[in-house]
Design an enzyme around this catalytic site. Structure first.
Site, mmCIF file in Angstrom:
data_model
loop_
_atom_site.group_PDB
_atom_site.id
_atom_site.type_symbol
_atom_site.label_atom_id
_atom_site.label_comp_id
_atom_site.label_asym_id
_atom_site.label_seq_id
_atom_site.Cartn_x
_atom_site.Cartn_y
_atom_site.Cartn_z
ATOM 1 C CD1 TRP B 138 0.482 -0.191 3.270
ATOM 2 C CD2 TRP B 138 -0.398 1.835 2.921
ATOM 3 N NE1 TRP B 138 0.623 0.670 4.461
ATOM 4 C CE2 TRP B 138 0.122 1.988 4.116
ATOM 5 C CE3 TRP B 138 -1.118 2.971 2.485
ATOM 6 C CZ2 TRP B 138 0.267 2.938 4.953
ATOM 7 C CZ3 TRP B 138 -1.075 4.391 3.203
ATOM 8 C CH2 TRP B 138 -0.536 4.302 4.549
ATOM 9 C CB SER B 167 -10.216 12.359 1.473
ATOM 10 O OG SER B 167 -10.331 11.132 1.528
ATOM 11 C CG HIS B 250 3.737 9.969 10.765
ATOM 12 N ND1 HIS B 250 4.187 8.554 11.087
ATOM 13 C CD2 HIS B 250 3.490 10.383 11.611
ATOM 14 C CE1 HIS B 250 3.663 8.350 12.430
ATOM 15 N NE2 HIS B 250 3.389 9.362 12.805
ATOM 16 C CD GLU B 252 -4.430 8.418 5.232
ATOM 17 O OE1 GLU B 252 -4.570 9.656 4.923
ATOM 18 O OE2 GLU B 252 -5.225 7.684 5.591
ATOM 19 C CB SER B 265 -12.948 12.358 24.593
ATOM 20 O OG SER B 265 -11.355 12.165 24.216
ATOM 21 C CG HIS B 299 9.023 7.840 12.377
ATOM 22 N ND1 HIS B 299 8.363 8.623 13.077
ATOM 23 C CD2 HIS B 299 8.054 7.203 11.582
ATOM 24 C CE1 HIS B 299 6.952 8.476 13.223
ATOM 25 N NE2 HIS B 299 6.422 7.453 11.947
ATOM 26 C CG HIS B 300 6.977 5.764 8.264
ATOM 27 N ND1 HIS B 300 6.095 4.759 8.736
ATOM 28 C CD2 HIS B 300 6.625 7.030 8.579
ATOM 29 C CE1 HIS B 300 5.078 5.741 9.432
ATOM 30 N NE2 HIS B 300 5.403 6.792 9.369
ATOM 31 C CE LYS B 328 -5.477 13.677 22.036
ATOM 32 N NZ LYS B 328 -7.070 14.184 22.585
ATOM 33 N NE ARG B 447 5.155 -4.339 6.416
ATOM 34 C CZ ARG B 447 4.651 -3.025 6.121
ATOM 35 N NH1 ARG B 447 5.485 -1.954 6.614
ATOM 36 N NH2 ARG B 447 3.528 -2.764 6.250
#
Lengths: 189, 527, 382
Positions: B138, B167, B250, B252, B265, B299-300, B328, B447
């Site tokens: 993907w 979107s 990211h 996303e 919440s 970082h990916h 949170k 993977r």
């Protein structure tokens, strides 16, 4: 009251938002040259400057140390060309201009265009390998069986970090016959 | 005056009600049904993957088809299931929560939904084309997806363009609704957190969906028009693709989790019968997470060979995300603390969300540590991590929301026994499915492989058993929803004893038109 | 109820982590400690972060569990009314921040070590191909014989299709492993010939992308002789799951002997290319090469997977003019998945596999193609 104003308020807001959308789309494309600039500054992708160095070569020679410059040359995948440097590695003093040459041979029975893409490892050294004369990103046309020597004049920046004692310059030769603008120009004549 | 006239309009009859509707509730329902259909389709693809991985060796599918399954599963779950589900919830609930009669741009709302089925029809149809559908993951890294992609890649690109447009339109609509349509007295800091998180999500969408459109456009040019954005042969750079993709990718990820924070919440205070702890800090934390999402993308890509300074920057920035996310979680726990809790199905899903999302957050911190990431990267550890934040994270929040608001949508209470059964099977299934994948990744299983070495056999079959348990449990949800739509115990307007907010002041089911006159400002309380 | 299940899960995880060492490999739960300083540092860092998050988990989930048990309506709990506290918010912003700093310090140190660029005693170029690895030992000068070879999955297709029992190192065996000396700083230079791959050996804690047109570097000092296995970690197409990595680490003296042997073998191959091969030898060797290189696309029965991967059986390219077969194998078919094997296989191997495809699967041309002929074809560029 509020509902009467809503359509015009919506219109201004939507216009603004659409501008942001178009802006971000353009920003995506702007990142392409921006990325190149960042790479040139940081050596992010091991890419050396595309152009021959403008810096004054040979002004300061650091005679206190020698570094090894290693040469890797490979033709990519299916390409049936010979592509060999004249030496596998040389010892150089930073600041001193050296020269080596690469021999390319077209082993096929067709006119072909090659283009060599440089890359330097480690990437912290990429910005410190300066080329005075180079064939990077240049289209090279060879007739069937033809050979050519491609010279490379370079010097290592004396500012090279002290812990780096070996750097590797890799060239990958790509077949760009189908995309070549030079070949098309010749064919058109 | 025109409002009085509208009162006489009920929904139109037959199919045209759905084709031409501009009603936020109808469109919300369509989005939710569409996303549920996509969830089942993407889930089926996942079961093909888990069936093939049940045992070592190739049993059911060819490697090429396997790759198409992993790719399509990812694309459909991200763009077809999770995102449309949140847009559906936004459509239904935002106008009800802020006391607005409808979305700000109802016609665009209709359009943004109706182009989605076409985008996905186009995308799924590639599976039947010569050379097969997208088989490059993907994340569609170049040059695997450009120079080496199947011929159907062009259709994939157009499908991404269309769903991106959908979107963006959805996001514009949400922003316009929230900024322009709030009832008098509904100040920004009185808005329910679901509205807040969606407002921030919508801005994220506007910022990054165009970048995704740009990336696929560059791919299109590379494939068909001889450019070399990502082709090293022409002086391009394949790594540039990854930078651009993850600049979109990211944020996303947070697009898929921020609305979930909003849902949780809303649910926890209801069933703890106590106001949400630290409303203001929740808003600021959401905004901080959104900001940080723009500066952590690389970082990916810790293994692509960035310079040390770059690696350190992205490591530190990524670790920082743990701070607002932690706030949170602590706030949710503090909300439960000294409450008066009951555990109906929405609350069960919400509690499971907090626990399992936090586990996903923990592995997220581990993944942020660059030198260790060299070992985790592209293994099942990563697969386990992002499924923990997306399945018992985003998907559980959507299920919690469904149970929570279903009585408001249908006017009937759902079957609580079946709801709990669905929860427990999902909860057990999802953990059997994904927890062993941590071990597989640490032990060295990459993977996106259709077959694996023998030492990975045991945890793989366990994972597959969990996968089928989780997958088939979702049919219970389908049954519960259909049963609830058809009838049951009448729901009151309040539905839940501890529920707060404007949506509970309208009758159940919510009438076709609501808040044509703004609600009484005294009903609007601080959250 | 829920949190009990969670607690069990947490307990199970921590106990399993302790047991991991004693269990059978199939139940391996944790990252290998590996055989390099880097891999041990990585493992240590991994465990440090792990115990940090376990500790945080115990506190957070513990508080949750306590609330769930005690503050439930069925026990008559009355809700409190507090709902904000700036002090508390500041505290639980600062504490995680402090913990993160404690994580970042060792992480920075290990990462900086990984980026050590001080020289090397041996340089090896690793090139990723769909779907094989090429290892080239870089020479100090042009006169040295070059050692360069491909490393390909050697697990048989019968094992993969479940026709026969799977061997111990199923999918993790190659025909020719990379050989490196122990206690020597070896530098890897990584690139790719097609798409992005990633070279990963968990015991070395090395994972690096190989990127077409670009060169990445990393390094290793292996401390224990042994056989270390890894896999390609970046999706690279159909056979991504079938391109393992095997590294033999030998003591330096043994490595030197091996290297000298390889140099000699490389010289011999050039000579052998002028020798004659029998039909039997050619067919036997050809079948082996076919099974390693061609079978993924063209299938074991030579029927391929049309239309993307055409059949070899009965194909014009295999049964027509032998020059066409040679051209296909040596130069590949541009614009298709058919790669050029002219550089990946030596003339002997090429002659064998050409002979094989011209005589197997009912392609009974009876032709025997000799290495000399292939060599001449390559040299002339015909």
């Amino acid at each position: 009251m509020k509902t009467d104003k809503a359509p015009s308020k919506n219109k201004t807001l939507v216009t603004k938002l659409l501008f942001s959308v178009v802006g971000m789309f353009a920003f995506g494309f702007a990142l392409v040259p921006l990325y190149d600039v960042i790479c040139d500054i940081t050596g992010l992708n091991g890419n050396t400057n595309n152009l021959a160095a403008q810096a004054e070569a040979g002004e300061i020679i650091d005679e206190t140390r020698e570094v090894t410059v290693q040469f890797i040359a490979r033709e990519n995948g299916d390409m049936d060309w010979g592509f060999v440097p004249s030496a596998t590695q040389v010892r150089v003093m930073p600041g001193d201009v050296n020269m080596i040459s690469y021999k390319v041979t077209n082993n096929t029975d067709q006119v072909m265009v090659g283009q060599a893409i440089p890359s330097v490892a480690p990437n912290a050294a990429a910005g410190h390998l300066n080329k005075v004369e180079c064939f990077c990103f240049e289209e090279q046309i060879l007739q069937p069986g033809e050979s050519a020597d491609m010279p490379l004049r370079f010097f290592v920046d004396p500012a090279l970090p002290a812990e780096i004692s070996k750097l590797t310059l890799s060239y990958t030769l790509y077949d760009i016959t189908e995309k070549s603008s030079k070949l098309k120009a010749i064919a058109a004549r | 005056m025109s409002a009085a006239h509208d009162h006489h309009h009920g929904p139109a009859k037959g199919i045209s009600r759905w084709l031409f509707t501009t009603n936020h509730k109808d469109i919300g329902s369509m989005y939710l049904w569409f996303s549920f259909a996509m969830f089942l389709l993407g889930g089926t693809f996942a079961l093909v993957i888990r069936a093939e991985l049940f045992q070592p060796g190739l049993q059911f599918v060819e490697p090429n088809f396997f790759n198409q399954m992993t790719t399509m599963h990812g694309l459909i779950m991200v763009f077809g299931a999770v995102m449309p589900a949140f847009v559906g919830l936004a459509n239904w609930m935002i106008p009800l929560m802020i006391g607005a009669p409808d979305m700000a741009l109802p016609r665009m709302n209709n359009w943004s939904f109706w182009i989605l089925p076409f985008a996905f029809a186009m995308m799924v149809s590639t599976l039947f084309m010569e050379g097969g559908g997208p088989n490059f993951g993907w994340t569609f890294y170049a040059p695997l997806s450009t120079t080496y992609g199947p011929p159907s890649t062009t259709f994939f690109i157009f499908a991404v363009h269309i769903l991106g447009a959908s979107s963006i339109m959805g996001a514009i609509n949400v922003i316009a609704t929230i900024l322009n349509m709030r009832a008098p007295g509904m100040t920004l800091m009185k808005m329910p957190l679901f509205v807040w998180t969606w407002l921030i999500t919508a801005y994220l969408l506007i910022a990054v969906m165009p970048v995704l459109a740009g990336v696929v456009t560059m791919m299109l040019f590379d494939i068909h028009f001889g450019t070399a954005f990502f082709d090293a042969a022409g002086g391009g750079d394949p790594v540039l693709f990854q930078h651009l993709f993850w600049f979109f990718g990211h944020p996303e990820v947070y697009i898929m989790i921020l609305p979930a924070f909003g849902i949780i919440s809303a649910i926890i205070p209801t069933f703890a019968r106590k106001r949400l702890f630290g409303y203001d800090s929740m808003v600021y934390a959401t905004a901080s997470i959104a900001f940080l999402s723009f500066i952590v993308w690389a970082h990916h890509m810790f293994t692509v060979g960035m310079p040390l300074a770059g690696q350190l920057f992205f490591m530190y920035a990524t670790m920082l995300i743990a701070v607002p996310t932690g706030v949170k979680v602590f706030n949710w726990v503090a909300t439960m603390f000294r409450g008066s809790m009951t555990f109906e199905t929405p609350m069960l899903f919400a509690i499971a969300f907090v626990v399992l999302f936090t586990i996903g957050g923990f592995t997220g911190v581990m993944l942020a540590i660059t030198p260790v990431d060299f070992q985790y990267h592209d293994t099942y550890f990563v697969v386990a991590h992002f499924h923990y934040v997306l399945v018992p994270g985003a998907v559980f929040s959507i299920m919690a929301a469904t149970y929570y608001w279903l009585p408001k949508w249908t006017g009937y209470m759902y079957d609580e026994t079946l709801g709990k059964l669905h929860f427990w099977l999902s909860f057990i299934g999802v953990n059997i499915l994904f927890f062993p994948q941590h071990f597989l990744g640490l032990a060295g299983m990459p993977r996106r492989i259709p077959d694996y070495a023998l030492q990975f056999a045991d945890f793989n079959w366990i994972s597959s058993v969990g996968g089928f348990l989780f997958g088939f449990s979702q049919l219970i949800l389908l049954f519960v929803i259909i049963k609830c739509v058809r009838g049951g115990k009448k729901a009151t307007a309040q539905v839940w004893e501890g529920a707060q907010g404007l949506e509970w002041t309208v009758p159940s089911p919510a009438p076709y038109h609501t808040f044509e006159t703004p609600p009484d400002p005294t009903l609007i309380k601080a959250q | 109820m829920l949190s009990k299940a969670k607690l069990w899960l947490g307990l199970a995880l921590s106990t399993l982590m302790f047991w991991s060492a004693g269990l059978h490999a199939a139940w391996e739960l944790n990252m290998p400690r590996g055989v390099t300083q880097m891999s041990r540092d990585t493992y240590g860092l991994h465990m440090t972060i792990f115990w940090w998050v376990v500790a945080i988990g115990i506190v957070v989930f513990g508080a949750m569990l306590w609330s769930i048990i005690h503050h439930r309506k069925s026990k008559g709990a009355k809700p409190a009314t507090f709902h904000e506290s700036t002090k508390v918010e500041i505290v639980w912003t600062l504490i995680p921040f402090a913990i993160l700093i404690m994580m970042a310090i060792p992480a920075t140190r290990v990462l900086t070590d990984a980026y050590d660029t001080t020289g090397s005693e041996l340089d090896i170029q690793i090139t990723g191909y769909q779907w094989r690895w090429e290892y080239t030992y870089l020479r100090e000068n042009m006169d040295e014989e070059e050692v360069s070879f491909f490393s390909i999955l050697s697990t048989s297709r019968e094992e993969i299709s479940n026709a026969i029992e799977k061997s111990e190192n199923y999918l993790l065996d190659v025909d020719k492993p990379l050989v490196i000396p122990t206690d020597t700083r070896v530098r890897f230079l990584m690139t790719s010939a097609d798409v992005i791959h990633a070279w990963w050996v968990p015991d070395f804690a090395i994972k690096k992308d190989t990127i077409p047109g670009f060169i990445n570097e990393t390094w290793v000092v292996v401390e224990e002789p042994g056989i270390y296995r890894g896999q390609c970690a970046e999706l690279c197409g159909i056979e991504h799951g079938f391109m393992p990595i095997v590294v033999h680490a030998l003591p330096p003296e043994e490595y030197q002997a091996w290297y000298a042997e390889q140099q000699q073998a490389a010289a011999e191959i050039r000579e052998l290319a002028s020798a004659e091969m029998s039909m039997e030898d050619a067919m036997a060797q050809g079948e082996q090469i076919y099974n390693q290189n061609c079978v993924a696309c063209h299938q074991a029965n030579g029927q391929g997977m049309p239309p993307v991967f055409p059949a070899v059986a009965g194909s014009d390219k295999a049964t027509g003019d032998r020059l066409i077969t040679m051209d296909t194998l040596v130069n590949g078919v541009p614009g298709t998945a058919m790669a050029a094997y002219g550089r990946q296989l030596n003339p002997i191997q090429l002659a064998a596999v050409i002979t094989y495809v011209r005589n197997a699967f009912g392609n009974d041309t009876g032709d025997l193609v000799q290495p000399t002929e292939v060599n001449a074809y390559i040299q002339e560029g015909q």
